[in-house]
Enzyme design. Structure first.
Site, PDB file in Angstrom:
ATOM      1  N   LYS A   5      35.913  39.782  33.449  1.00 57.98           N
ATOM      2  CA  LYS A   5      36.103  40.750  34.540  1.00 57.98           C
ATOM      3  C   LYS A   5      35.976  42.139  33.942  1.00 57.98           C
ATOM      4  O   LYS A   5      36.317  42.341  32.766  1.00 57.98           O
ATOM      5  CB  LYS A   5      37.502  40.591  35.159  1.00 57.98           C
ATOM      6  CG  LYS A   5      37.604  41.123  36.569  1.00 57.98           C
ATOM      7  CD  LYS A   5      37.129  40.109  37.592  1.00 57.98           C
ATOM      8  CE  LYS A   5      37.015  40.721  38.972  1.00 57.98           C
ATOM      9  NZ  LYS A   5      36.753  39.680  39.991  1.00 57.98           N
TER      10      LYS A   5
ATOM     11  N   ASP B  48      33.074  43.298  43.049  1.00 56.62           N
ATOM     12  CA  ASP B  48      34.475  43.004  43.369  1.00 56.62           C
ATOM     13  C   ASP B  48      34.931  44.203  44.215  1.00 56.62           C
ATOM     14  O   ASP B  48      34.085  44.895  44.790  1.00 56.62           O
ATOM     15  CB  ASP B  48      35.318  42.842  42.092  1.00 56.62           C
ATOM     16  CG  ASP B  48      36.714  42.292  42.371  1.00 56.62           C
ATOM     17  OD1 ASP B  48      36.839  41.088  42.634  1.00 56.62           O
ATOM     18  OD2 ASP B  48      37.698  43.074  42.363  1.00 56.62           O
TER      19      ASP B  48
HETATM   20  P1  NDP Z   1      35.886  45.248  48.995  1.00 59.38           P
HETATM   21  O1  NDP Z   1      35.958  46.467  48.158  1.00 59.38           O
HETATM   22  O2  NDP Z   1      34.636  44.913  49.700  1.00 59.38           O
HETATM   23  O3  NDP Z   1      37.050  45.282  50.082  1.00 59.38           O
HETATM   24  C1  NDP Z   1      38.373  45.396  49.706  1.00 59.38           C
HETATM   25  C2  NDP Z   1      39.213  45.582  50.957  1.00 59.38           C
HETATM   26  O4  NDP Z   1      40.590  45.496  50.601  1.00 59.38           O
HETATM   27  C3  NDP Z   1      39.014  46.953  51.598  1.00 59.38           C
HETATM   28  O5  NDP Z   1      39.229  46.840  52.973  1.00 59.38           O
HETATM   29  C4  NDP Z   1      40.102  47.770  50.931  1.00 59.38           C
HETATM   30  O6  NDP Z   1      40.541  48.882  51.681  1.00 59.38           O
HETATM   31  C5  NDP Z   1      41.229  46.755  50.823  1.00 59.38           C
HETATM   32  N1  NDP Z   1      42.092  47.076  49.696  1.00 59.38           N
HETATM   33  C6  NDP Z   1      41.720  47.280  48.408  1.00 59.38           C
HETATM   34  N2  NDP Z   1      42.800  47.589  47.662  1.00 59.38           N
HETATM   35  C7  NDP Z   1      43.855  47.580  48.501  1.00 59.38           C
HETATM   36  C8  NDP Z   1      45.230  47.817  48.321  1.00 59.38           C
HETATM   37  N3  NDP Z   1      45.728  48.140  47.126  1.00 59.38           N
HETATM   38  N4  NDP Z   1      46.043  47.697  49.409  1.00 59.38           N
HETATM   39  C9  NDP Z   1      45.534  47.388  50.627  1.00 59.38           C
HETATM   40  N5  NDP Z   1      44.237  47.162  50.872  1.00 59.38           N
HETATM   41  C10 NDP Z   1      43.412  47.247  49.806  1.00 59.38           C
HETATM   42  O7  NDP Z   1      36.344  44.044  48.040  1.00 59.38           O
HETATM   43  P2  NDP Z   1      36.109  42.475  48.226  1.00 59.38           P
HETATM   44  O8  NDP Z   1      36.173  42.122  49.663  1.00 59.38           O
HETATM   45  O9  NDP Z   1      34.946  42.103  47.427  1.00 59.38           O
HETATM   46  O10 NDP Z   1      37.399  41.891  47.470  1.00 59.38           O
HETATM   47  C11 NDP Z   1      38.627  41.594  48.139  1.00 59.38           C
HETATM   48  C12 NDP Z   1      39.442  40.624  47.311  1.00 59.38           C
HETATM   49  O11 NDP Z   1      38.690  39.403  47.143  1.00 59.38           O
HETATM   50  C13 NDP Z   1      39.786  41.069  45.888  1.00 59.38           C
HETATM   51  O12 NDP Z   1      41.027  40.520  45.530  1.00 59.38           O
HETATM   52  C14 NDP Z   1      38.687  40.420  45.051  1.00 59.38           C
HETATM   53  O13 NDP Z   1      39.080  40.261  43.705  1.00 59.38           O
HETATM   54  C15 NDP Z   1      38.557  39.097  45.758  1.00 59.38           C
HETATM   55  N6  NDP Z   1      37.315  38.378  45.544  1.00 59.38           N
HETATM   56  C16 NDP Z   1      36.107  38.933  45.846  1.00 59.38           C
HETATM   57  C17 NDP Z   1      34.946  38.216  45.664  1.00 59.38           C
HETATM   58  C18 NDP Z   1      33.610  38.719  46.089  1.00 59.38           C
HETATM   59  O14 NDP Z   1      32.644  37.931  46.069  1.00 59.38           O
HETATM   60  N7  NDP Z   1      33.465  39.972  46.477  1.00 59.38           N
HETATM   61  C19 NDP Z   1      34.971  36.860  45.069  1.00 59.38           C
HETATM   62  C20 NDP Z   1      36.295  36.340  44.873  1.00 59.38           C
HETATM   63  C21 NDP Z   1      37.401  37.093  45.075  1.00 59.38           C
HETATM   64  P3  NDP Z   1      40.057  50.379  51.329  1.00 59.38           P
HETATM   65  O15 NDP Z   1      38.759  50.537  52.052  1.00 59.38           O
HETATM   66  O16 NDP Z   1      41.136  51.242  51.858  1.00 59.38           O
HETATM   67  O17 NDP Z   1      39.908  50.480  49.847  1.00 59.38           O
END
Ligand code: NDP
Length: 445
Positions: free
Chosen positions: A124, A164
């Site tokens: 990561k 991510d």
């Molecule tokens: P994105 O950046 O596309 O979206 C993240 C979302 O979560 C946004 O809406 C963001 O809001 C919100 N967010 C981020 N940090 C926080 C926080 N501290 N508190 C509240 N809301 C928060 O990321 P992904 O959708 O790719 O990832 C989401 C999760 O899924 C993570 O845990 C990631 O590790 C996991 N994941 C992702 C994969 C992928 O293929 N993308 C694969 C496997 C797991 P804001 O716009 O305000 O930042």
């Protein structure tokens, strides 16, 4: 191996890394019994070599913002374990990024990747740079500066990054472009690439779709149909969006979405048309989820809150780590929720997990139910090696097969004497055994 003692000793060595210690503790507690049935593991001190990353690159990234000011961020790549394949794992750009968070994610990734059955090790990376509020040019300059240092350490057979939090198609494109220029080679070194330059169909959808496929397998164990079920989703990024999309396709009713400022509750349910608005809002306008309630006035926006107090049948946390605490979990159980399927990595605290399991909820940890993302990244790597592109149907069908297989493995290793499926235990044991056997076969290195 005594899990408690190992965690205590890691606490002394890494006292400022709570997320890393939390992830290690969860895995060690669930594999302890199986590990101790193999005295050869203990003799080779396998556990320390499995918990401590192979290496961590830490570096400064300097870049120039639109006003001409020089900005400096910290950046990292944690290469955790390479026993079953090249290092593989996403890159996170978020102000909260630090070594503890990336070590927990790389550790989890190692077991998740093993669970997919594809040959991928665990890694990561990321930076405390936040793309939010930055212009596209600033994001590009940062991505290029980040690559200027990292490119030496990655490659199609060494380490293959992806997206991510804060890293989507735009950021992967900029990083891949700089990597290609510096290395002078066009290889499949990144996944999540654009379709025009080696990306795989269904990769953007894969994590969310995979989580819904896994949820359906869990529901099937209790003969429950997903149709008509109300679902709470957190986040409004990649994972949340495509979770929502697949739920709509299958006749379930997503009720909430969120971002780090708050959440929206739509009493009429989120439809595909509304979801298209969210995709445009988040990916093109780069706006905030509160704007949903301005566009659809029957929806309610709750500033500074998470959606877990709302009444629903299913919960799918898809934003970030530790977003469901013990109190939230009690509310979820009291509201009669039947299943919690994690899209995010480690979104539930240990107290929340204990509450779900005590109430015998269907509960799947992210490393099982969100593994569809990295699995499809593995399929992108295969397509790049073959120099071919598979159809969406072919990739989706392989994704379904992989999720079904992960579910089967969880059932195999996680079914308890009373019939309750402990998906945490199942996923951890299945992932651990594969990595452990590979490490044993390869000697002390
Ligand atoms: P994105 O950046 O596309 O979206 C993240 C979302 O979560 C946004 O809406 C963001 O809001 C919100 N967010 C981020 N940090 C926080 C926080 N501290 N508190 C509240 N809301 C928060 O990321 P992904 O959708 O790719 O990832 C989401 C999760 O899924 C993570 O845990 C990631 O590790 C996991 N994941 C992702 C994969 C992928 O293929 N993308 C694969 C496997 C797991 P804001 O716009 O305000 O930042």
């Amino acid at each position: 191996m005594n899990a408690k003692n190992v965690v205590e000793s890691l606490k002394k060595r890494f006292p400022n890394e709570p997320e890393y210690l939390q992830a290690v503790q969860e895995v060690l507690e669930s594999i302890e019994d199986v590990y101790n049935q193999h005295p050869e593991f203990e003799k080779a001190n396998l556990i320390e070599r499995l918990c401590i990353p192979d290496r961590i690159f830490t570096f400064r990234v300097s870049w120039v913002d639109d006003k001409g000011n020089v900005q400096t961020n910290m950046a990292y790549r944690v290469q955790h374990n390479m026993a079953i394949g090249p290092y593989k794992g996403g890159i996170r750009f978020h102000s909260s990024v630090n070594p503890s968070i990336l070590k927990f994610l790389a550790f989890e990734q190692t077991f998740k990747n093993a669970l997919t059955t594809l040959p991928m090790g665990g890694a990561k990376g990321g930076s405390d740079f936040s793309p939010r509020g930055k212009s596209s040019n600033e994001v590009m300059r940062f991505c290029q500066a980040y690559m200027l240092e990292l490119w030496k350490h990655i490659g199609p057979d060494t380490d293959v990054p992806a997206g991510d939090i804060g890293v989507g198609a735009r950021e992967v494109g900029y990083m891949f472009g700089m990597y290609r220029k510096l290395s002078g080679e066009f290889t499949g070194t990144f996944t999540g690439k654009g379709l025009e330059f080696g990306g795989s169909l269904i990769r953007p959808e894969a994590t969310g779709y995979g989580n819904v496929y896994f949820l359906c397998s869990m529901l099937k164990t209790r003969n429950i149909d997903i149709k008509g079920k109300k679902v709470l989703i957190s986040g409004s990024g990649n994972v949340a969006t495509y979770t929502c999309q697949k739920l709509i396709q299958l006749g379930a009713i997503p009720m909430t979405l969120s971002d780090s400022n708050g959440y929206i509750y739509d009493p009429d349910g989120i439809t595909q048309e509304k979801l298209e608005y969210v995709k445009d809002l988040k990916q093109v306008q780069r706006g905030r989820i509160r704007e949903y309630a301005e566009k659809y006035p029957t929806a309610i926006y709750h500033e500074g809150m998470r959606p877990w107090g709302e009444k629903a049948d299913i919960v799918m946390p898809s934003a970030t780590q530790n977003e469901i605490n013990g109190e939230d979990a009690k509310k979820i159980v009291a509201n009669g929720v039947i299943a919690v399927a994690e899209g995010a990595n480690m979104p539930s605290t240990p107290e929340a997990i204990a509450t779900f399991q005590k109430a015998k909820l269907l509960y799947s940890p992210g490393k099982a139910s969100n593994a569809g993302g990295v699995a499809t990244s593995g399929l992108e790597m295969s397509q790049n090696s073959e120099r071919l592109s598979w159809s969406a149907e072919e990739v989706d069908s392989k994704l379904k097969g992989i999720m079904a297989n992960i579910h089967e493995n969880c059932v195999k290793y996680g079914t308890e004497p009373d019939g309750y499926i402990n998906y945490v235990k199942g996923a951890n044991i299945a992932g651990f055994m594969k990595v452990a056997k590979a490490m044993m076969a390869q000697g002390i290195i």
